[in-house]
Motif scaffolding. Structure first.
Motif, PDB file in Angstrom:
ATOM      1  N   LEU A  36       0.991  -1.123   0.190  1.00  0.00           N
ATOM      2  CA  LEU A  36       0.050   0.082  -0.136  1.00  0.00           C
ATOM      3  C   LEU A  36       0.936   0.995  -0.170  1.00  0.00           C
ATOM      4  O   LEU A  36       1.917   1.243   0.981  1.00  0.00           O
ATOM      5  CB  LEU A  36      -0.858  -0.364   1.226  1.00  0.00           C
ATOM      6  CG  LEU A  36      -1.741   1.013   1.285  1.00  0.00           C
ATOM      7  CD1 LEU A  36      -3.091   1.043   0.584  1.00  0.00           C
ATOM      8  CD2 LEU A  36      -2.739   0.859   2.880  1.00  0.00           C
ATOM      9  N   VAL A  37       0.335   1.926  -0.385  1.00  0.00           N
ATOM     10  CA  VAL A  37       1.147   3.427  -0.602  1.00  0.00           C
ATOM     11  C   VAL A  37       1.538   3.989   0.921  1.00  0.00           C
ATOM     12  O   VAL A  37       0.153   3.777   1.667  1.00  0.00           O
ATOM     13  CB  VAL A  37       0.721   4.253  -2.274  1.00  0.00           C
ATOM     14  CG1 VAL A  37      -0.998   5.002  -1.411  1.00  0.00           C
ATOM     15  CG2 VAL A  37       1.738   5.411  -2.706  1.00  0.00           C
ATOM     16  N   ALA A  53       6.451   4.960  -2.443  1.00  0.00           N
ATOM     17  CA  ALA A  53       5.582   6.061  -3.513  1.00  0.00           C
ATOM     18  C   ALA A  53       5.231   4.749  -4.661  1.00  0.00           C
ATOM     19  O   ALA A  53       5.755   3.788  -5.008  1.00  0.00           O
ATOM     20  CB  ALA A  53       6.445   6.977  -4.010  1.00  0.00           C
ATOM     21  N   ILE A  54       3.993   6.028  -5.427  1.00  0.00           N
ATOM     22  CA  ILE A  54       3.953   4.612  -6.767  1.00  0.00           C
ATOM     23  C   ILE A  54       5.442   4.736  -7.978  1.00  0.00           C
ATOM     24  O   ILE A  54       5.413   3.895  -8.255  1.00  0.00           O
ATOM     25  CB  ILE A  54       2.869   5.648  -7.703  1.00  0.00           C
ATOM     26  CG1 ILE A  54       1.666   6.237  -7.101  1.00  0.00           C
ATOM     27  CG2 ILE A  54       2.896   4.657  -8.640  1.00  0.00           C
ATOM     28  CD1 ILE A  54       0.237   6.150  -7.480  1.00  0.00           C
ATOM     29  N   THR A  55       6.068   5.479  -7.569  1.00  0.00           N
ATOM     30  CA  THR A  55       7.385   5.910  -8.554  1.00  0.00           C
ATOM     31  C   THR A  55       8.412   4.418  -7.842  1.00  0.00           C
ATOM     32  O   THR A  55       9.382   4.185  -8.225  1.00  0.00           O
ATOM     33  CB  THR A  55       7.733   6.882  -9.010  1.00  0.00           C
ATOM     34  OG1 THR A  55       8.580   6.965  -6.963  1.00  0.00           O
ATOM     35  CG2 THR A  55       7.917   8.056  -9.014  1.00  0.00           C
ATOM     36  N   HIS A  56       7.640   3.315  -6.855  1.00  0.00           N
ATOM     37  CA  HIS A  56       8.874   2.521  -6.515  1.00  0.00           C
ATOM     38  C   HIS A  56       8.560   1.371  -7.325  1.00  0.00           C
ATOM     39  O   HIS A  56       9.068   0.005  -7.048  1.00  0.00           O
ATOM     40  CB  HIS A  56       8.894   2.206  -4.998  1.00  0.00           C
ATOM     41  CG  HIS A  56       9.527   3.543  -4.119  1.00  0.00           C
ATOM     42  ND1 HIS A  56       8.858   4.315  -3.089  1.00  0.00           N
ATOM     43  CD2 HIS A  56      10.598   4.609  -4.526  1.00  0.00           C
ATOM     44  CE1 HIS A  56       9.783   5.096  -2.674  1.00  0.00           C
ATOM     45  NE2 HIS A  56      10.814   4.817  -3.604  1.00  0.00           N
ATOM     46  N   GLU A  57       7.591   1.212  -7.716  1.00  0.00           N
ATOM     47  CA  GLU A  57       6.569  -0.300  -8.551  1.00  0.00           C
ATOM     48  C   GLU A  57       7.361  -0.675  -9.624  1.00  0.00           C
ATOM     49  O   GLU A  57       8.127  -0.060 -10.176  1.00  0.00           O
ATOM     50  CB  GLU A  57       5.722   0.180  -9.111  1.00  0.00           C
ATOM     51  CG  GLU A  57       4.893  -0.861  -9.821  1.00  0.00           C
ATOM     52  CD  GLU A  57       3.256  -0.695 -10.004  1.00  0.00           C
ATOM     53  OE1 GLU A  57       2.474  -0.318  -9.221  1.00  0.00           O
ATOM     54  OE2 GLU A  57       2.780  -0.949 -10.969  1.00  0.00           O
ATOM     55  N   GLY A  58       8.238  -1.328  -9.060  1.00  0.00           N
ATOM     56  CA  GLY A  58       9.390  -2.326 -10.676  1.00  0.00           C
ATOM     57  C   GLY A  58       9.472  -3.545  -9.701  1.00  0.00           C
ATOM     58  O   GLY A  58       8.898  -3.897  -9.304  1.00  0.00           O
ATOM     59  N   HIS A  59      10.990  -4.007  -9.989  1.00  0.00           N
ATOM     60  CA  HIS A  59      11.845  -5.326  -9.770  1.00  0.00           C
ATOM     61  C   HIS A  59      12.732  -5.070  -9.204  1.00  0.00           C
ATOM     62  O   HIS A  59      13.629  -4.851  -9.565  1.00  0.00           O
ATOM     63  CB  HIS A  59      12.390  -5.399 -11.621  1.00  0.00           C
ATOM     64  CG  HIS A  59      12.607  -7.350 -11.075  1.00  0.00           C
ATOM     65  ND1 HIS A  59      11.691  -7.849 -11.644  1.00  0.00           N
ATOM     66  CD2 HIS A  59      13.369  -8.087 -11.481  1.00  0.00           C
ATOM     67  CE1 HIS A  59      12.502  -9.358 -11.477  1.00  0.00           C
ATOM     68  NE2 HIS A  59      13.612  -9.000 -11.507  1.00  0.00           N
ATOM     69  N   TYR A  60      12.828  -5.838  -7.979  1.00  0.00           N
ATOM     70  CA  TYR A  60      14.176  -5.688  -7.337  1.00  0.00           C
ATOM     71  C   TYR A  60      14.504  -7.722  -7.138  1.00  0.00           C
ATOM     72  O   TYR A  60      14.089  -8.128  -7.075  1.00  0.00           O
ATOM     73  CB  TYR A  60      13.521  -5.508  -6.248  1.00  0.00           C
ATOM     74  CG  TYR A  60      12.876  -3.978  -5.655  1.00  0.00           C
ATOM     75  CD1 TYR A  60      13.379  -3.246  -4.920  1.00  0.00           C
ATOM     76  CD2 TYR A  60      11.417  -3.872  -6.058  1.00  0.00           C
ATOM     77  CE1 TYR A  60      13.730  -1.416  -4.984  1.00  0.00           C
ATOM     78  CE2 TYR A  60      11.113  -2.332  -6.303  1.00  0.00           C
ATOM     79  CZ  TYR A  60      11.860  -1.496  -5.500  1.00  0.00           C
ATOM     80  OH  TYR A  60      11.251   0.200  -5.474  1.00  0.00           O
ATOM     81  N   GLY A  65      -0.639   7.242 -13.131  1.00  0.00           N
ATOM     82  CA  GLY A  65      -0.745   5.320 -13.296  1.00  0.00           C
ATOM     83  C   GLY A  65      -2.127   5.048 -12.314  1.00  0.00           C
ATOM     84  O   GLY A  65      -2.490   3.233 -12.200  1.00  0.00           O
ATOM     85  N   THR A  66      -2.809   5.644 -11.823  1.00  0.00           N
ATOM     86  CA  THR A  66      -3.884   5.473 -10.835  1.00  0.00           C
ATOM     87  C   THR A  66      -5.523   5.719 -12.004  1.00  0.00           C
ATOM     88  O   THR A  66      -5.427   5.942 -12.782  1.00  0.00           O
ATOM     89  CB  THR A  66      -4.376   6.603  -9.570  1.00  0.00           C
ATOM     90  OG1 THR A  66      -3.990   7.764 -10.170  1.00  0.00           O
ATOM     91  CG2 THR A  66      -3.327   6.382  -8.799  1.00  0.00           C
ATOM     92  N   VAL A  67      -6.903   5.208 -11.579  1.00  0.00           N
ATOM     93  CA  VAL A  67      -7.476   5.150 -12.254  1.00  0.00           C
ATOM     94  C   VAL A  67      -8.900   5.349 -11.496  1.00  0.00           C
ATOM     95  O   VAL A  67      -8.920   5.091 -10.865  1.00  0.00           O
ATOM     96  CB  VAL A  67      -7.699   3.331 -12.839  1.00  0.00           C
ATOM     97  CG1 VAL A  67      -8.508   3.316 -13.906  1.00  0.00           C
ATOM     98  CG2 VAL A  67      -6.357   2.987 -13.762  1.00  0.00           C
ATOM     99  N   THR A  68      -9.761   6.219 -12.062  1.00  0.00           N
ATOM    100  CA  THR A  68     -11.044   6.665 -12.047  1.00  0.00           C
ATOM    101  C   THR A  68     -11.994   5.984 -12.815  1.00  0.00           C
ATOM    102  O   THR A  68     -11.796   5.690 -14.011  1.00  0.00           O
ATOM    103  CB  THR A  68     -11.139   8.369 -12.082  1.00  0.00           C
ATOM    104  OG1 THR A  68     -10.032   9.013 -10.460  1.00  0.00           O
ATOM    105  CG2 THR A  68     -12.537   8.806 -11.144  1.00  0.00           C
TER     106      THR A  68
END
Length: 248
Positions: free
Chosen positions: A27-28, A98-105, A171-174
């Motif tokens: 969760l953000v 944050a949303i910008t942390h979404e990715g591959h680790y 990247g969010t959706v309404t």
């Protein structure tokens, strides 16, 4: 394995290879901890974190045990750090997410007896803001604003519904669902919003006017009854007073 390369004897050393793939929803604005190998640190030669975020150059954090040395390359985000000293636990901490942390680790552990690869696909979740309001002509609108991923909306009872989707740059959706009920017998309607971060339910009355009129009629009736009771009581006491006077 022994082999010859251009007439020169060579030895190829083969290591055991272990890989673990983990999908991690977070969760953000919360704290995330990504753990690496559970093997004994005394058996670890080197631990490396490779972080791939969008089109940015990968951030690489490494710890070499024999020299007790840590290195960083392309790691400017201060929200991503070692959880503790890598000599204790070679885990990665993100605080806040944050949303910008979404990715591959990817955590790579070179150890005596084998190499360990831990792959995390970090998915950042954002809870939507849920609203429900009445439009016109027995129409209601249910919205799940700025969720990540997109929320899902359903109605009880079912109506004639039209969904709409709005995509934001972060990247969010309404998600919006507008529903109409032609049947005048349908009064209370509810929308349910389903999302990975939770579920919500909202209800609304399509016929608030009827209840307002009914309430007004009841109020007039109550006032009339009270006035009648007051008049009866006043007349009763007047009658008693006249009777007593006549007796005297």
């Amino acid at each position: 394995i022994h082999f010859f390369w251009g007439g020169t004897p060579c030895i190829l050393v083969m290591f055991n290879f272990f890989q673990f793939d983990i999908s991690l929803p977070v969760l953000v604005d919360t704290k995330a901890v990504l753990f690496c190998s559970p093997i004994l640190l005394t058996n670890v030669i080197m631990t490396t974190w490779e972080i791939f975020l969008g089109d940015k150059p990968p951030c690489i954090r490494a710890y070499k045990r024999d020299t007790n040395e840590t290195t960083e390359t392309n790691c400017a985000d201060e929200r991503m750090t070692w959880l503790y000293r890598p000599t204790q636990i070679p885990a990665l901490q993100i605080d806040p997410v944050a949303i910008t942390h979404e990715g591959h680790y990817r955590c790579i552990v070179a150890a005596y007896g084998g190499n360990f690869f831990y792959e995390y696909q970090l998915r950042v979740l954002v809870a939507p803001e849920v609203t429900l309001f009445q439009s016109e002509n027995r129409t209601a609108v249910c919205k799940a604003v700025a969720g990540r991923p997109a929320a899902r909306i359903s109605w009880t009872p079912e109506g004639d519904c039209v969904p709409e989707y709005g995509y934001w740059s972060n990247g969010t959706v309404t998600v919006q669902s507008m529903c109409h009920w032609a049947d005048g017998n349908v009064s209370i309607v509810s929308c349910s919003v389903f999302h990975e971060t939770g579920n919500w339910s909202r209800s609304i009355d399509l016929n608030p006017g009827k209840f307002s009129i009914l309430s007004e009629e009841l109020w007039v009736l109550y006032v009339t009854i009270i006035l009648i009771i007051i008049v009866l009581i006043k007349n009763y006491y007047s009658f008693i007073e006249v009777t007593l006077v006549n007796k005297i």
